[in-house]
Structure formats: structure tokens, C-alpha cells
Write a protein that holds these residues in place. Structure first.
Motif, PDB file in Angstrom:
ATOM      1  N   SER A 250      46.930   7.222 -50.250  1.00 57.50           N
ATOM      2  CA  SER A 250      46.538   7.728 -48.935  1.00 57.50           C
ATOM      3  C   SER A 250      45.067   7.427 -48.655  1.00 57.50           C
ATOM      4  O   SER A 250      44.334   7.013 -49.562  1.00 57.50           O
ATOM      5  N   GLY A 251      44.651   7.695 -47.423  1.00 55.42           N
ATOM      6  CA  GLY A 251      43.275   7.409 -47.021  1.00 55.42           C
ATOM      7  C   GLY A 251      42.258   8.184 -47.844  1.00 55.42           C
ATOM      8  O   GLY A 251      42.437   9.371 -48.106  1.00 55.42           O
ATOM      9  N   GLY A 252      41.214   7.478 -48.263  1.00 56.31           N
ATOM     10  CA  GLY A 252      40.070   8.131 -48.892  1.00 56.31           C
ATOM     11  C   GLY A 252      40.242   8.623 -50.318  1.00 56.31           C
ATOM     12  O   GLY A 252      39.344   9.265 -50.861  1.00 56.31           O
TER      13      GLY A 252
ATOM     14  N   LYS B  75      41.049   4.183 -53.491  1.00 54.81           N
ATOM     15  CA  LYS B  75      41.719   2.902 -53.747  1.00 54.81           C
ATOM     16  C   LYS B  75      40.715   1.782 -53.990  1.00 54.81           C
ATOM     17  O   LYS B  75      40.853   1.000 -54.924  1.00 54.81           O
ATOM     18  N   THR B  76      39.698   1.723 -53.113  1.00 55.66           N
ATOM     19  CA  THR B  76      38.709   0.648 -53.227  1.00 55.66           C
ATOM     20  C   THR B  76      37.931   0.789 -54.538  1.00 55.66           C
ATOM     21  O   THR B  76      37.740  -0.188 -55.273  1.00 55.66           O
ATOM     22  N   THR B  77      37.527   2.016 -54.836  1.00 54.97           N
ATOM     23  CA  THR B  77      36.803   2.276 -56.084  1.00 54.97           C
ATOM     24  C   THR B  77      37.659   1.862 -57.280  1.00 54.97           C
ATOM     25  O   THR B  77      37.206   1.137 -58.174  1.00 54.97           O
ATOM     26  N   THR B  78      38.906   2.321 -57.294  1.00 56.56           N
ATOM     27  CA  THR B  78      39.794   2.035 -58.422  1.00 56.56           C
ATOM     28  C   THR B  78      40.035   0.535 -58.582  1.00 56.56           C
ATOM     29  O   THR B  78      40.044   0.025 -59.707  1.00 56.56           O
TER      30      THR B  78
ATOM     31  N   ASN C 241      42.311  10.862 -59.012  1.00 56.91           N
ATOM     32  CA  ASN C 241      40.864  10.686 -58.851  1.00 56.91           C
ATOM     33  C   ASN C 241      40.217  11.946 -58.279  1.00 56.91           C
ATOM     34  O   ASN C 241      40.802  12.622 -57.448  1.00 56.91           O
ATOM     35  N   ARG C 242      38.982  12.182 -58.713  1.00 56.13           N
ATOM     36  CA  ARG C 242      38.225  13.358 -58.293  1.00 56.13           C
ATOM     37  C   ARG C 242      38.867  14.646 -58.820  1.00 56.13           C
ATOM     38  O   ARG C 242      39.156  15.568 -58.063  1.00 56.13           O
ATOM     39  N   VAL C 243      39.101  14.654 -60.106  1.00 51.63           N
ATOM     40  CA  VAL C 243      39.661  15.844 -60.741  1.00 51.63           C
ATOM     41  C   VAL C 243      38.508  16.782 -61.113  1.00 51.63           C
ATOM     42  O   VAL C 243      37.536  16.351 -61.736  1.00 51.63           O
TER      43      VAL C 243
HETATM   44  N1  LIG Z   1      35.675  10.170 -58.795  1.00 50.24           N
HETATM   45  C1  LIG Z   1      34.857  10.172 -57.759  1.00 50.24           C
HETATM   46  N2  LIG Z   1      33.819  11.049 -57.698  1.00 50.24           N
HETATM   47  C2  LIG Z   1      32.986  11.064 -56.651  1.00 50.24           C
HETATM   48  N3  LIG Z   1      33.081  10.239 -55.595  1.00 50.24           N
HETATM   49  C3  LIG Z   1      34.092   9.339 -55.584  1.00 50.24           C
HETATM   50  C4  LIG Z   1      35.027   9.252 -56.656  1.00 50.24           C
HETATM   51  N4  LIG Z   1      35.908   8.266 -56.361  1.00 50.24           N
HETATM   52  C5  LIG Z   1      35.543   7.767 -55.162  1.00 50.24           C
HETATM   53  N5  LIG Z   1      34.453   8.393 -54.688  1.00 50.24           N
HETATM   54  C6  LIG Z   1      33.776   8.153 -53.400  1.00 50.24           C
HETATM   55  O1  LIG Z   1      34.670   8.559 -52.379  1.00 50.24           O
HETATM   56  C7  LIG Z   1      34.607   7.697 -51.247  1.00 50.24           C
HETATM   57  C8  LIG Z   1      35.983   7.137 -50.954  1.00 50.24           C
HETATM   58  O2  LIG Z   1      36.385   6.277 -52.013  1.00 50.24           O
HETATM   59  P1  LIG Z   1      37.104   4.887 -51.711  1.00 50.24           P
HETATM   60  O3  LIG Z   1      36.384   4.146 -50.664  1.00 50.24           O
HETATM   61  O4  LIG Z   1      37.335   4.196 -53.008  1.00 50.24           O
HETATM   62  O5  LIG Z   1      38.491   5.437 -51.138  1.00 50.24           O
HETATM   63  P2  LIG Z   1      39.637   4.607 -50.398  1.00 50.24           P
HETATM   64  O6  LIG Z   1      40.946   5.189 -50.837  1.00 50.24           O
HETATM   65  O7  LIG Z   1      39.444   3.162 -50.610  1.00 50.24           O
HETATM   66  O8  LIG Z   1      39.349   4.989 -48.888  1.00 50.24           O
HETATM   67  P3  LIG Z   1      40.014   4.300 -47.567  1.00 50.24           P
HETATM   68  O9  LIG Z   1      41.421   4.820 -47.528  1.00 50.24           O
HETATM   69  O10 LIG Z   1      39.158   4.822 -46.463  1.00 50.24           O
HETATM   70  O11 LIG Z   1      39.947   2.829 -47.758  1.00 50.24           O
HETATM   71  C9  LIG Z   1      33.572   6.635 -51.599  1.00 50.24           C
HETATM   72  O12 LIG Z   1      32.353   7.006 -51.039  1.00 50.24           O
HETATM   73  C10 LIG Z   1      33.494   6.698 -53.131  1.00 50.24           C
HETATM   74  O13 LIG Z   1      32.207   6.328 -53.610  1.00 50.24           O
END
Ligand SMILES: Nc1ncnc2c1ncn2[C@@H]1O[C@H](COP(=O)(O)OP(=O)(O)OP(=O)(O)O)[C@@H](O)[C@H]1O
Ligand SMILES: [Mg+2]
Length: 385
Positions: free
Chosen positions: A23-25, A28-31, A284-286
Motif C-alpha cells: 500500500s501507499g507509503g 516500498k521504495t526504501t525496501t 516495516n516501521r515496527v
Molecule cells: N523503517 C523506517 N523508519 C523510519 N522511516 C522510514 C522507514 N521506512 C521508510 N521510512 C520513510 O518513510 C517514507 C516513506 O517510505 P517509502 O518512500 O519507501 O514508501 P513507499 O511505500 O515507497 O511510498 P509510496 O507508496 O508513496 O511510493 C520515506 O520518507 C522513508 O524515508
């Protein structure tokens, strides 16, 4: 390395395409970047295909601009943080619009159709807003890069889709949408057609509401676009074949709260509901469990005593110290509630999934993940390195 992390590392090693969905946010991009980093350290030539990364992350990955070629992360960037990759890492930002244009370029039967489509005013709208176009373009680009064979592993980040079907079914859905009966009714010539022979009256009537220019553009667009269907359909079949073969695996990323876990399980079901297709879950973010429950029950006086004369306590009188200790305990209790809820949700997730499917946990960091160093922290959490 823990068993789960080992299983996940083995999975990453064995695949050529890893698609991160969720889902959004949720991360995914980080992983995606973290999986890429791990594989590069392990010796693979990796490409991370990102979608709309945060600007600072894009900078630290060396991504210059949308749609530019894959750019390598220079060795010095790794060395600065004490890493020495055995492989290489490239990153690239997907440009959906551009990818869709190149699709038209590839599949249009002749120059005229190509021009008719690309210059059509409605194309701009359709190529960005028709359900599934973005996902289609992403899948298409992935396929193209995979076929070029320059990388051992391509990690694909995906757009925030409302549900899992969007990504995997985008190719077919797109073809279906354009090819739907309603659309055919509009552009196929014949008596029943809205825009075919003898439909002047209908156009005239509709024009009153929508503007004749719109109708003409639509008609032209759909006629030209229909020439692309065969190419699209063939290509869609190939993309699907790649994504459902042993070469690829899906990684579902989720936040550890109840709602997100439900969505993640939905993704899992839609992707086939078995672990040959979905290779891992990343929660993520546990919220970490900092303080054991028995300590939270301690009287605040004891917390105050335990804090002793730390910097935090300096300059406070006795009653302020007591209040301060209470605040800390209440805060820790609240945090523990979140940690407990996360653990319950992750357990619920585990209960619904096959035992052999790795569920990895990434802690909630106090800072955003916007640098190679940050990605490396997440990597250590996932791969228990
Ligand atoms: N474990 C974490 N702890 C703290 N911050 C995190 C963690 N994982 C990701 N973030 C932060 O949360 C935000 C969202 O992460 P990310 O861009 O990877 O999500 P996404 O699923 O790709 O979002 P979107 O759906 O908008 O593409 C980013 O600013 C990232 O740095
Ligand atoms: Mg993202």
C-alpha cells in the motif's frame, strides 16, 4: 544470521527480478533500494528501478532525472560508510509517461499511426490516467531491461496501487479497457457505431454536451490506438510470463498495523496466495519493545532513582524529578502499547501464512531513510547482519 533472514537472503540470491508491492507509503521504495544494496554487497550487478523516490534518497542513489539512463552508485559512496560491495548497484527512476510513449513507438504499425497517437490531445490524458497505464509502463520497462541482460538482479519498486491486481493485471486490464465493448461501440465503423458511417446526428447531439473537438479527438485516438492492440497483447503475455516464472518473486511490504496487514494479506491472495510467487513479507516501521512490562510497572520513584543524576535530571527539584520520572514511565507505557499491537498484528499475519515464508521486521527509525547510510541500517535489520 537468523533463519528468516537467511531464507530471504537465499531468495534474493536465486532471483533475477524482485518486485516490491504494498500500500501507499509503507516503504516500498526504501525496501527496493535496501534489497538492491544487499545484493550488490553480495556480488550481483543490481539495478533498482524506483518510482518517485524522495528527492534526498534519489540524490544519494545518484539518480539525476526522471527517465534518464541507469546511473551507477560510485564506489566511494559505499566506502564512505565502510562498505565494500563485491558487485555493482545502479539506480534509475521510472518515467511512466516516457515508457508509455516508447511503447507506442514500438508497437505502432506505421509512422502515421504513431504520429496520430502521440500528437492526439487525448493521448496525454489516456497515457497517464487510464487504469493500469502506469503499472503497464513499469512492467514493460522492467521487461525491456531484463531482456537486455545487463543486470543479475532488477529490483522493481511499484507505484502505490489501490490494490494488488493493478500491477500484475495491468497489461491485460489496459488492453481490455481500451478494447471494451463500450469503446468499440465508439470507434468501430458500422451502423451500431457512434462514430461510424451515418452517425452525424449522434455526434451533433453529443457535441452539444461535450464539444465536437473532443469527439473528433476521441474518434481519432481510438482508431489509431486500435492498431496497437496486437502488439500490446503479445507483450502483455510476455511480461506476465516473466513475472509469474521462477525468475521473479514478489515481496509484500507492509506496516505492522491491523489495517495494513489486512491489505498485505489481500495482496498475497491476489498474487496467487502461495509462497512460490510471494517470496517474503517485510513488516516495516515496527515499534520496538524497549522496556520489559515488569519495569513499566515500577513506581516512578524507582525510575527516578534509576535515572540518578543523569543530564536529564540535572536542575530539577525532588517533586519535579518525580513528575519527570512519571512522564517517562507513561511515555514508555504508551510506546509499549504500540509495540504490543505491532507484535499481535505480525503474529496474526504469521498465523495466516505458510511457515516457510519469511516475515522480516524493520524497526521504526527515528529518522527518515534518505541516504545510503540509512539504507544500510535497514539492510542490517532485514538481513540481521
Ligand atoms: N523503517 C523506517 N523508519 C523510519 N522511516 C522510514 C522507514 N521506512 C521508510 N521510512 C520513510 O518513510 C517514507 C516513506 O517510505 P517509502 O518512500 O519507501 O514508501 P513507499 O511505500 O515507497 O511510498 P509510496 O507508496 O508513496 O511510493 C520515506 O520518507 C522513508 O524515508
Ligand atoms: Mg515509493
Amino acid at each position: 544470521m537468523q533463519a528468516r533472514s537467511q531464507d530471504f537472503a537465499a531468495l534474493v540470491k536465486s532471483r533475477q527480478v524482485i518486485v516490491c508491492v504494498g500500500s501507499g507509503g509503507v516503504g516500498k521504495t526504501t525496501t527496493s533500494a535496501v534489497i538492491g544494496l544487499h545484493a550488490a554487497l553480495e556480488g550481483k550487478r543490481v539495478l533498482v528501478l524506483t518510482i518517485d523516490p524522495a528527492k534526498r534518497l534519489a540524490n544519494s542513489l545518484g539518480i539525476q532525472a526522471i527517465g534518464s539512463d541507469p546511473s551507477p552508485i560510485p564506489l566511494e559512496r559505499f566506502e564512505e560508510i565502510g562498505l565494500s560491495p563485491k558487485g555493482t548497484m545502479h539506480a534509475m527512476m521510472l518515467d511512466m509517461k516516457h515508457s508509455f510513449d516508447s511503447l507506442v513507438q514500438q508497437h505502432a504499425p506505421d509512422e502515421d499511426s504513431k504520429r496520430n497517437i502521440l500528437q492526439n490531445k487525448l493521448y496525454q490524458y489516456f497515457s497517464t490516467s487510464l487504469a493500469g497505464t502506469q503499472e503497464y509502463a513499469a512492467a514493460e520497462k522492467l521487461y525491456e531491461l531484463y531482456m537486455q541482460g545487463d543486470y543479475d538482479l532488477i529490483v522493481l519498486d511499484t507505484p502505490p496501487t489501490s490494490h494488488a491486481l493493478d500491477f500484475l493485471e495491468a497489461p491485460n486490464r489496459l488492453v481490455e479497457a481500451i478494447n471494451s465493448r463500450a469503446m468499440q461501440f465508439l470507434y468501430k465503423p458500422g451502423r451500431a457505431s457512434l462514430l461510424g458511417v451515418g452517425t452525424g446526428y449522434v455526434i451533433k447531439t453529443l457535441s452539444k454536451f461535450t464539444g465536437s473537438e473532443l469527439i473528433n479527438e476521441l474518434s481519432g485516438f481510438l482508431k489509431a490506438f486500435s492498431t496497437l492492440f496486437k502488439g500490446f497483447q503479445e507483450r502483455a503475455a510476455k511480461v506476465r510470463e516473466l513475472l509469474t516464472s521462477d525468475v521473479s518473486t514478489f515481496c509484500v511490504v507492509t506496516a505492522p498495523n491491523a489495517g495494513n496487514i489486512d491489505e498485505a494479506l489481500y495482496f498475497y491472495e491476489k498474487l496467487g496466495g502461495d509462497h512460490t510467487r510471494v517470496g517474503a513479507f517485510i513488516t516495516n516501521r515496527v515499534h520496538p519493545s524497549w522496556v520489559p512490562h515488569e519495569e513499566l510497572a515500577m513506581p516512578s520513584m524507582r525510575i527516578s532513582a534509576a535515572l540518578g543524576d543523569t543530564m536529564l535530571m540535572e536542575g530539577l527539584d525532588a517533586s519535579e524529578q518525580k513528575q519527570f520520572a512519571k512522564n517517562i514511565r507513561n511515555n514508555a507505557s504508551d510506546f509499549q502499547v504500540l509495540a504490543d499491537l505491532d507484535r499481535e498484528s505480525i503474529q496474526r499475519l504469521a498465523d495466516k501464512l505458510p511457515k516457510e515464508l519469511p516475515i522480516l521486521q524493520v524497526p521504526y527509525f527515528s529518522h527518515d531513510i534518505h541516504s545510503l547510510r540509512g539504507l544500510n541500517h535497514v539492510r542490517k535489520a532485514i538481513f540481521q547482519d
